[in-house]
Design a protein around this motif. Structure first.
Motif, PDB file in Angstrom:
ATOM      1  N   HIS A 320       3.891 -39.349 -44.701  1.00 61.86           N
ATOM      2  CA  HIS A 320       4.523 -38.589 -43.400  1.00 61.86           C
ATOM      3  C   HIS A 320       4.329 -37.070 -43.505  1.00 61.86           C
ATOM      4  O   HIS A 320       4.392 -36.370 -42.451  1.00 61.86           O
ATOM      5  N   GLN A 351      -5.347 -37.531 -38.493  1.00 65.07           N
ATOM      6  CA  GLN A 351      -5.286 -38.499 -37.378  1.00 65.07           C
ATOM      7  C   GLN A 351      -5.829 -39.725 -37.700  1.00 65.07           C
ATOM      8  O   GLN A 351      -5.652 -40.877 -37.509  1.00 65.07           O
ATOM      9  N   GLU A 354      -3.005 -41.255 -39.862  1.00 62.60           N
ATOM     10  CA  GLU A 354      -1.948 -41.955 -38.935  1.00 62.60           C
ATOM     11  C   GLU A 354      -2.478 -43.112 -38.033  1.00 62.60           C
ATOM     12  O   GLU A 354      -1.566 -44.032 -37.898  1.00 62.60           O
ATOM     13  N   GLN A 360       3.389 -41.901 -38.453  1.00 62.74           N
ATOM     14  CA  GLN A 360       3.189 -40.539 -37.793  1.00 62.74           C
ATOM     15  C   GLN A 360       3.507 -39.536 -38.847  1.00 62.74           C
ATOM     16  O   GLN A 360       4.516 -39.629 -39.707  1.00 62.74           O
ATOM     17  N   ARG A 362       4.696 -35.463 -39.667  1.00 59.30           N
ATOM     18  CA  ARG A 362       5.425 -34.487 -38.997  1.00 59.30           C
ATOM     19  C   ARG A 362       5.406 -33.238 -39.946  1.00 59.30           C
ATOM     20  O   ARG A 362       5.263 -33.150 -41.051  1.00 59.30           O
TER      21      ARG A 362
END
Length: 371
Positions: A320, A351, A354, A360, A362
């Protein structure tokens, strides 16, 4: 005067570098030299590194970062700006003497695969600094109030520049499953000695390592190389060398054992450049001579005793956390092609993670968000 001071005085006298207190502005002519096709080459590097991420995914069914894959420990601590900081060093996040920041630090093996710890190679340290105020780089995440720095335990990077990086990454991807063929191909290069240097690094307890930014960064008005150096008189020295019969996870085990009882302390230092010829940004393989660019202390890092591999913290960071030096302060803009390619390559790596992990990342903006 010590023998080292005498030696450095002689070296400074013989060098054609400007005096080591005539610092050069970060945007002076010659400090950076951008190629016209860098974006194309950076994307080619990113595509090659996502292929290596796919190799790891095929083996482990989990997508890791493109480099610094193996987490050895994650700890929280403080960065304390020097209280007696000279005026010329009061730049960026270091502009207020005595200021204290929360930080999070990850120790890791640098290679692109989950290597056993018996194999020597570069070791890395990444750092996120929280509650950083000031103008951020153009294109930074608008919610960001953090600064990321990245270090390795070698003062130079064998990848050198964007062209060399592309060539080496393509070789590493081609021979991802065959270290012997990769070594053979590397030995045919004109820079074979440079490329073999990482395997010669000492394979010892990570708390004893000094760590280096390898690449250059803006430092307010100036530019320089950053370094972290353990304060060994305040740390319990651990000079164990990894042996063939040790656990394949011995570096992690040593970190856990150390931080269970002891804190770690580092001096945060900078070398300020005075000349593009002697202190280049575009060739990351050049070690800046400490005689012409002496290290100056700007802060102290303090990491108290703690569990360095809390499972929730490791998973949170690996899946994350989004780190990049390009979401930091304008006063600490990354310089040189090795840094410029990171803007594209890091985004492509994120990317890929993910997508394959269905998670995702962050911008983590508070130390409290980290388990």
């Amino acid at each position: 005067m010590s023998l080292t001071d005498t030696y450095n005085t002689v070296k400074r006298a013989l060098s054609s570098s400007p005096p080591n207190d005539q610092y050069l502005r970060w945007d002076a002519p010659g400090v950076e030299s951008v190629q016209h096709d860098e974006e194309q080459k950076a994307r080619a590097i990113g595509e090659t590194m996502t292929k290596m991420q796919q190799h790891n995914f095929d083996q482990h069914r989990h997508a890791f970062r493109a480099t610094h894959v193996k987490t050895q420990g994650i700890v929280k601590g403080k960065l304390i700006v020097q209280r007696d900081l000279p005026t010329h060093l009061r730049q960026g996040l270091f502009r207020e003497p005595g200021k204290v920041y929360d930080i999070a630090v990850r120790y890791a093996n640098e290679p692109v695969f989950l290597q056993p710890d018996q194999e020597p190679g570069p070791r890395g340290l990444s750092m996120r600094i929280f509650d950083v105020n000031g103008p951020h780089l153009s294109g930074s995440d608008p919610s960001s109030n953090t600064q990321d720095f990245f270090f390795n335990n070698a003062p130079s990077i064998e990848l050198t520049d964007i062209d060399t990086c592309l060539e080496i990454m393509q070789l590493r991807e081609k021979y991802f499953d065959s270290p012997m063929k990769l070594a053979a191909a590397t030995k045919l290069r004109t820079d074979a000695v440079k490329q073999s240097a990482p395997s010669m690094l000492p394979n010892t307890n990570m708390v004893n390592h000094g760590f280096y930014s390898q690449s250059a960064f803006r430092f307010g008005e100036w530019y320089g190389h950053l370094g972290l150096f353990p304060v060994l008189d305040e740390m319990k020295s651990r000079d164990e060398k990894v042996k063939s019969g040790d656990s394949r996870e011995v570096l992690r085990e040593w970190l856990a054992e150390y931080f269970a009882q002891h804190g770690a302390k580092y001096e945060f230092k900078i070398q300020l450049g005075t000349s593009p010829e002697h202190h280049p940004t575009e060739d990351g393989s050049v070690v800046w001579d400490e005689a012409t660019a002496p290290y100056q202390t700007i802060a102290t890092i303090e990491l108290p005793p703690q569990d360095p591999l809390v499972p929730e913290r490791r998973v949170f960071w690996e899946d994350h956390m989004r780190l990049t030096p390009w979401d930091g302060l304008a006063d600490h803009q990354p310089l040189g092609s090795i840094n410029r390619l990171r803007k594209i390559v890091y985004a492509m790596s994120r990317q890929k993670r993910e997508k394959e992990n269905a998670t995702q990342t962050r911008p983590v903006t508070s130390i409290e968000e980290l388990p």
